[in-house]
Motif scaffolding. Sequence first.
Motif, PDB file in Angstrom:
ATOM      1  N   GLY A  40      -9.409   2.745  -0.162  1.00 26.91           N
ATOM      2  CA  GLY A  40      -8.587   3.187   0.971  1.00 26.91           C
ATOM      3  C   GLY A  40      -8.136   2.041   1.855  1.00 26.91           C
ATOM      4  O   GLY A  40      -8.022   2.184   3.069  1.00 26.91           O
ATOM      5  N   CYS A  41      -7.863   0.909   1.232  1.00 28.69           N
ATOM      6  CA  CYS A  41      -7.446  -0.284   1.986  1.00 28.69           C
ATOM      7  C   CYS A  41      -6.143  -0.013   2.743  1.00 28.69           C
ATOM      8  O   CYS A  41      -5.143   0.396   2.154  1.00 28.69           O
ATOM      9  CB  CYS A  41      -7.268  -1.444   1.012  1.00 28.69           C
ATOM     10  N   SER A  42      -6.178  -0.240   4.054  1.00 24.22           N
ATOM     11  CA  SER A  42      -5.005   0.081   4.869  1.00 24.22           C
ATOM     12  C   SER A  42      -3.845  -0.858   4.564  1.00 24.22           C
ATOM     13  O   SER A  42      -2.677  -0.457   4.615  1.00 24.22           O
ATOM     14  CB  SER A  42      -5.363   0.025   6.351  1.00 24.22           C
ATOM     15  N   THR A  43      -4.147  -2.100   4.238  1.00 24.85           N
ATOM     16  CA  THR A  43      -3.077  -3.045   3.922  1.00 24.85           C
ATOM     17  C   THR A  43      -2.374  -2.638   2.632  1.00 24.85           C
ATOM     18  O   THR A  43      -1.139  -2.673   2.555  1.00 24.85           O
ATOM     19  CB  THR A  43      -3.642  -4.468   3.786  1.00 24.85           C
ATOM     20  N   CYS A  44      -3.155  -2.242   1.634  1.00 25.47           N
ATOM     21  CA  CYS A  44      -2.543  -1.802   0.378  1.00 25.47           C
ATOM     22  C   CYS A  44      -1.715  -0.538   0.599  1.00 25.47           C
ATOM     23  O   CYS A  44      -0.654  -0.377   0.001  1.00 25.47           O
ATOM     24  CB  CYS A  44      -3.617  -1.573  -0.684  1.00 25.47           C
ATOM     25  N   PHE A  45      -2.212   0.352   1.470  1.00 22.39           N
ATOM     26  CA  PHE A  45      -1.425   1.547   1.787  1.00 22.39           C
ATOM     27  C   PHE A  45      -0.107   1.157   2.454  1.00 22.39           C
ATOM     28  O   PHE A  45       0.945   1.748   2.173  1.00 22.39           O
ATOM     29  CB  PHE A  45      -2.215   2.494   2.707  1.00 22.39           C
ATOM     30  N   SER A  46      -0.176   0.147   3.312  1.00 25.59           N
ATOM     31  CA  SER A  46       1.053  -0.314   3.969  1.00 25.59           C
ATOM     32  C   SER A  46       2.031  -0.885   2.943  1.00 25.59           C
ATOM     33  O   SER A  46       3.236  -0.660   3.033  1.00 25.59           O
ATOM     34  CB  SER A  46       0.730  -1.383   5.013  1.00 25.59           C
ATOM     35  N   LEU A  47       1.479  -1.622   1.966  1.00 26.31           N
ATOM     36  CA  LEU A  47       2.346  -2.165   0.916  1.00 26.31           C
ATOM     37  C   LEU A  47       2.971  -1.038   0.104  1.00 26.31           C
ATOM     38  O   LEU A  47       4.151  -1.092  -0.252  1.00 26.31           O
ATOM     39  CB  LEU A  47       1.546  -3.088  -0.009  1.00 26.31           C
ATOM     40  N   PHE A  48       2.165  -0.014  -0.175  1.00 21.36           N
ATOM     41  CA  PHE A  48       2.687   1.129  -0.923  1.00 21.36           C
ATOM     42  C   PHE A  48       3.786   1.832  -0.127  1.00 21.36           C
ATOM     43  O   PHE A  48       4.843   2.176  -0.684  1.00 21.36           O
ATOM     44  CB  PHE A  48       1.540   2.097  -1.237  1.00 21.36           C
ATOM     45  N   ASP A  49       3.538   2.033   1.165  1.00 18.06           N
ATOM     46  CA  ASP A  49       4.554   2.674   2.015  1.00 18.06           C
ATOM     47  C   ASP A  49       5.820   1.822   2.083  1.00 18.06           C
ATOM     48  O   ASP A  49       6.939   2.357   2.081  1.00 18.06           O
ATOM     49  CB  ASP A  49       4.014   2.899   3.422  1.00 18.06           C
ATOM     50  N   LEU A  50       5.639   0.522   2.148  1.00 23.45           N
ATOM     51  CA  LEU A  50       6.795  -0.378   2.165  1.00 23.45           C
ATOM     52  C   LEU A  50       7.605  -0.239   0.875  1.00 23.45           C
ATOM     53  O   LEU A  50       8.837  -0.181   0.902  1.00 23.45           O
ATOM     54  CB  LEU A  50       6.317  -1.825   2.334  1.00 23.45           C
ATOM     55  N   HIS A  51       6.901  -0.145  -0.230  1.00 18.25           N
ATOM     56  CA  HIS A  51       7.584   0.028  -1.520  1.00 18.25           C
ATOM     57  C   HIS A  51       8.332   1.358  -1.570  1.00 18.25           C
ATOM     58  O   HIS A  51       9.476   1.412  -2.033  1.00 18.25           O
ATOM     59  CB  HIS A  51       6.552  -0.055  -2.649  1.00 18.25           C
ATOM     60  N   GLN A  52       7.703   2.406  -1.053  1.00 15.04           N
ATOM     61  CA  GLN A  52       8.366   3.710  -1.009  1.00 15.04           C
ATOM     62  C   GLN A  52       9.612   3.656  -0.135  1.00 15.04           C
ATOM     63  O   GLN A  52      10.654   4.240  -0.477  1.00 15.04           O
ATOM     64  CB  GLN A  52       7.407   4.784  -0.479  1.00 15.04           C
ATOM     65  N   ALA A  53       9.493   2.954   0.991  1.00 15.55           N
ATOM     66  CA  ALA A  53      10.648   2.826   1.889  1.00 15.55           C
ATOM     67  C   ALA A  53      11.780   2.084   1.178  1.00 15.55           C
ATOM     68  O   ALA A  53      12.956   2.413   1.339  1.00 15.55           O
ATOM     69  CB  ALA A  53      10.244   2.091   3.171  1.00 15.55           C
TER      70      ALA A  53
END
Length: 93
Positions: free
Chosen positions: A37-50
């Motif tokens: 549940g790494c928040s940075t990886c989630f941010s990267l995933f969200d960035l990719h989705q964006a």
Amino acid sequence: MFQFSYKLKVAERVKAKCQRHPRYNPERDGRGGIKGGCSTCFSLFDLHQARLSLDAAHREFLRRATPWSHVRRPRNRTNSQRQKDPPFGSQPL
Ligand SMILES: [Zn+2]
């Protein structure tokens, strides 16, 4: 008559990497590849989705705008060298 104009211009370059999981690639690993549940990886995933959403929106914009758009030619000084009408009376008979 309703008239509007849009100019779309996007240019961003992002280079992001998680410090703890440098091998995580949101494009390849997806959401399931996020460890702990790494928040940075989630941010990267969200960035990719964006990014994917932005690409889709851009394609949709072009698809809808193409029938209405006209290409503007850049102003070019060499274009102003159009052939002018010869002076009056200089044309051969
Ligand atoms: Zn991470």
